[in-house]
Design an enzyme around this catalytic site. Structure first.
Site, PDB file in Angstrom:
ATOM      1  N   TYR A 192       0.818  -1.214   0.000  1.00  0.00           N
ATOM      2  CA  TYR A 192       0.000   0.000   0.000  1.00  0.00           C
ATOM      3  C   TYR A 192       0.852   1.264   0.000  1.00  0.00           C
ATOM      4  O   TYR A 192       2.005   1.260   0.443  1.00  0.00           O
ATOM      5  CB  TYR A 192      -0.924   0.024   1.232  1.00  0.00           C
ATOM      6  CG  TYR A 192      -0.193   0.289   2.535  1.00  0.00           C
ATOM      7  CD1 TYR A 192       0.025   1.592   2.996  1.00  0.00           C
ATOM      8  CD2 TYR A 192       0.282  -0.759   3.310  1.00  0.00           C
ATOM      9  CE1 TYR A 192       0.705   1.831   4.178  1.00  0.00           C
ATOM     10  CE2 TYR A 192       0.952  -0.536   4.494  1.00  0.00           C
ATOM     11  CZ  TYR A 192       1.162   0.760   4.923  1.00  0.00           C
ATOM     12  OH  TYR A 192       1.841   1.007   6.095  1.00  0.00           O
ATOM     13  N   PHE A 202       2.077   9.672   3.819  1.00  0.00           N
ATOM     14  CA  PHE A 202       2.439   9.425   5.212  1.00  0.00           C
ATOM     15  C   PHE A 202       3.052   8.046   5.448  1.00  0.00           C
ATOM     16  O   PHE A 202       3.742   7.846   6.440  1.00  0.00           O
ATOM     17  CB  PHE A 202       1.249   9.645   6.159  1.00  0.00           C
ATOM     18  CG  PHE A 202       0.087   8.707   5.961  1.00  0.00           C
ATOM     19  CD1 PHE A 202       0.109   7.423   6.462  1.00  0.00           C
ATOM     20  CD2 PHE A 202      -1.050   9.133   5.286  1.00  0.00           C
ATOM     21  CE1 PHE A 202      -0.960   6.567   6.296  1.00  0.00           C
ATOM     22  CE2 PHE A 202      -2.133   8.286   5.111  1.00  0.00           C
ATOM     23  CZ  PHE A 202      -2.091   6.997   5.617  1.00  0.00           C
ATOM     24  N   ASP A 203       2.848   7.076   4.547  1.00  0.00           N
ATOM     25  CA  ASP A 203       3.433   5.760   4.785  1.00  0.00           C
ATOM     26  C   ASP A 203       3.326   4.899   3.530  1.00  0.00           C
ATOM     27  O   ASP A 203       2.454   5.115   2.683  1.00  0.00           O
ATOM     28  CB  ASP A 203       2.726   5.057   5.950  1.00  0.00           C
ATOM     29  CG  ASP A 203       3.496   3.839   6.433  1.00  0.00           C
ATOM     30  OD1 ASP A 203       4.704   3.755   6.168  1.00  0.00           O
ATOM     31  OD2 ASP A 203       2.888   2.972   7.095  1.00  0.00           O
ATOM     32  N   ILE A 222      -7.236  -0.808  11.451  1.00  0.00           N
ATOM     33  CA  ILE A 222      -8.283   0.189  11.680  1.00  0.00           C
ATOM     34  C   ILE A 222      -9.584  -0.271  11.019  1.00  0.00           C
ATOM     35  O   ILE A 222      -9.568  -0.997  10.022  1.00  0.00           O
ATOM     36  CB  ILE A 222      -7.868   1.580  11.148  1.00  0.00           C
ATOM     37  CG1 ILE A 222      -7.498   1.518   9.670  1.00  0.00           C
ATOM     38  CG2 ILE A 222      -6.735   2.161  11.969  1.00  0.00           C
ATOM     39  CD1 ILE A 222      -7.193   2.872   9.048  1.00  0.00           C
ATOM     40  N   TYR A 248      -8.107   7.046  12.525  1.00  0.00           N
ATOM     41  CA  TYR A 248      -7.420   7.428  13.763  1.00  0.00           C
ATOM     42  C   TYR A 248      -8.093   8.569  14.502  1.00  0.00           C
ATOM     43  O   TYR A 248      -7.509   9.150  15.414  1.00  0.00           O
ATOM     44  CB  TYR A 248      -5.953   7.763  13.456  1.00  0.00           C
ATOM     45  CG  TYR A 248      -5.176   6.559  12.985  1.00  0.00           C
ATOM     46  CD1 TYR A 248      -4.709   5.611  13.885  1.00  0.00           C
ATOM     47  CD2 TYR A 248      -4.952   6.343  11.634  1.00  0.00           C
ATOM     48  CE1 TYR A 248      -4.012   4.493  13.455  1.00  0.00           C
ATOM     49  CE2 TYR A 248      -4.262   5.221  11.192  1.00  0.00           C
ATOM     50  CZ  TYR A 248      -3.788   4.307  12.113  1.00  0.00           C
ATOM     51  OH  TYR A 248      -3.113   3.195  11.688  1.00  0.00           O
ATOM     52  N   PHE A 264      -5.758   4.950   0.874  1.00  0.00           N
ATOM     53  CA  PHE A 264      -4.818   3.847   0.692  1.00  0.00           C
ATOM     54  C   PHE A 264      -4.959   3.298  -0.724  1.00  0.00           C
ATOM     55  O   PHE A 264      -6.039   2.882  -1.132  1.00  0.00           O
ATOM     56  CB  PHE A 264      -5.091   2.729   1.692  1.00  0.00           C
ATOM     57  CG  PHE A 264      -4.766   3.073   3.108  1.00  0.00           C
ATOM     58  CD1 PHE A 264      -3.486   2.895   3.608  1.00  0.00           C
ATOM     59  CD2 PHE A 264      -5.734   3.607   3.952  1.00  0.00           C
ATOM     60  CE1 PHE A 264      -3.180   3.220   4.921  1.00  0.00           C
ATOM     61  CE2 PHE A 264      -5.447   3.925   5.259  1.00  0.00           C
ATOM     62  CZ  PHE A 264      -4.162   3.730   5.744  1.00  0.00           C
TER      63      PHE A 264
END
Length: 479
Positions: A192, A202-203, A222, A248, A264
């Site tokens: 992802y 962010f990731d 999540i 979150y 994502f």
């Protein structure tokens, strides 16, 4: 002065000369302006508005795609610079290095901002001009915003969602074949890229060069991801957009700010269920297929091994030789042992092995990823029947009654390892006996000898010497 100010622009400066007939005339103002005085004014216009004014919106940048715009009751995150019409800055979210986060259209903002933010797209930039009666009016804010001030906001929208929003899934690629789709309880491996709605990264699993591996539908990820990964096919690519209440929340975490919508972009590498068994697909079966592989048989076969996404792991063809094993002896992973059973020479099949029948969670470092489903395309080339279970050597005919004397060539009433080895090898060469195929003959014979050498003195006496069926009968009688 009424005439002099007409037509002025904000920040325009004028020098105004007013004759007494248009000022205070022959009377003047006692103690301040004498009679018949000509007045001179140096005027700088700071602000201008009209009671009929409405909020003005000027969008100076709009993204090419806009899936959704701000509506009443949406929760948005935006950056802004707030200034007066003359350019005086009174506030900025950029200076605080934190977005302004709020609901729109329900009275959490000044009326002018509630109106000016409606219809915006994520990534859009606009100037919102708010007249004072839709801002802070006659009182100002008591600090930086004066009375009756028009406010100018330079806004960029970073994020929006509605508390009623659910997870949004956009399928970007679907493979032609999809034997089954993921469901709750499956273990999924996927790559992802994670970003915010405005594109801020962010990731990424790619940056770690390792898939993200997890159970789905069981609360390991999540809530939005748990939902977004259901119903996927192996090889599928999809975009999963998750509102903050399913991610979150208001607090955020790490690089993810509070109340952030997450995006994502995922690709499914493989998935399996802990209850999955080995799957066998027959690709070709010869017409004459009577002798089927079983435990103990010695097999020679070719294979291509891949992951579910097609990544090549290994192939016997590149070595130019077959892979040879004794079936059921633990020489291959359990899934392969199962996949090679009941197969005839010339048969071709595809064997899909879930990780609990393969290399498990650990995998093989540098070769097989952890928790990977494996695909083997197999062709069986040769089958040498094995011996009955529990036997490493059998006689092909009747056993001579004086077997001990047959082996004891020097007639010293003792059999050495050398005598024993020569005799067994000779029986095999003459076809009177058979060793278990696929194993080291010398080691089998040595083990047979040690089994007869009860007192472990390196020689076998007549009292020690027993055939297997005699041993089995003695054990049975003892029981």
């Amino acid at each position: 002065m009424d005439k002099a100010l007409i037509g002025m622009c904000v920040n325009e400066r004028r020098l105004v000369k007013i004759p007494p007939s248009l000022a205070y005339g022959s009377t003047g103002v006692a103690g301040v302006i004498p009679p018949d005085a000509v007045l001179h004014f140096d005027v700088l216009l700071m602000d201008i508005w009209n009671p009929d004014d409405k909020v003005e919106v000027d969008s100076y940048y709009k993204p090419e795609t806009c899936a959704r715009t701000v509506q009443v009751s949406d929760f948005i995150r935006y950056h802004y610079n707030g200034s007066l019409p003359d350019g005086t800055l009174f506030d900025s979210s950029h200076n605080r290095m934190r977005t302004y986060d709020t609901y729109v259209g329900i009275g959490w903002l000044i009326p002018g901002m509630d109106t000016g933010l409606l219809g915006m797209c994520v990534g859009e930039k606009r100037i919102i001009t708010v007249p004072p009666f839709l801002a802070y009016g006659e009182d100002g804010d008591g600090k930086d915003i004066p009375s009756q001030a028009t406010l100018v906001f330079d806004v960029v929208l970073l994020d929006l969602h509605n508390p009623k929003d659910g997870v949004t899934v956009e399928v970007q690629y679907m493979p032609e074949e999809c034997e089954r789709k993921s469901q709750a309880g499956d273990y999924v491996r996927y790559h992802y890229n994670g970003s915010l709605l405005d594109g801020t990264f962010f990731d990424s699993s790619y940056s770690r060069n390792h898939t993200y591996d997890t159970y789905i539908g069981k609360g390991y990820v999540i809530a939005g991801m748990d939902e977004g990964l259901l119903g996927v096919c192996i090889g599928e690519k999809r975009r999963i957009t998750i509102p903050p209440h399913l991610a979150y929340g208001e607090e955020g975490t790490g690089k993810i700010p509070g109340s952030a919508v997450l995006v994502f972009d995922i690709v499914i590498v493989d998935f399996h269920n802990p209850d999955d068994s080995v799957s066998i697909v027959l690709n070709y079966k010869p017409v004459n297929c009577t002798l089927l592989s079983k435990k103990g048989d010695y097999l020679k076969y070719h294979y291509n091994a891949t992951l579910m996404d097609g990544t090549m792991l290994d192939s016997t063809h590149q070595y130019g030789k077959t892979y040879n094993i004794v079936l059921g002896s633990g020489q291959v992973i359990m899934g392969m042992d199962i996949g090679l059973r009941d197969m005839c020479v010339g048969e071709k099949r595809t064997v899909v092995i879930p990780p609990h029948f393969g290399y498990g969670e650990a995998g093989v470092e540098g070769e097989v990823p952890g928790s990977a489903v494996l695909i083997f395309n197999i062709e069986l080339l040769e089958l040498i029947p094995g011996l009955p279970d529990g036997y490493m050597f059998i006689w092909n005919g009747e056993v001579v009654p004086n077997l001990f004397q047959e082996i004891d060539k020097d007639e010293n009433e003792e059999i050495s390892l050398e005598e024993f080895s020569k005799y067994i090898n000779a029986q095999v060469e003459m076809g009177k006996g058979k060793l278990a195929p696929g194993f080291d003959a010398a080691k089998i014979i040595e083990n047979m000898f040690k089994n007869q050498d009860r007192n472990e003195d390196g020689k076998v006496t007549k009292a020690e010497f027993k055939l297997k069926d005699q041993e089995d009968k003695e054990r049975h009688d003892e029981l």
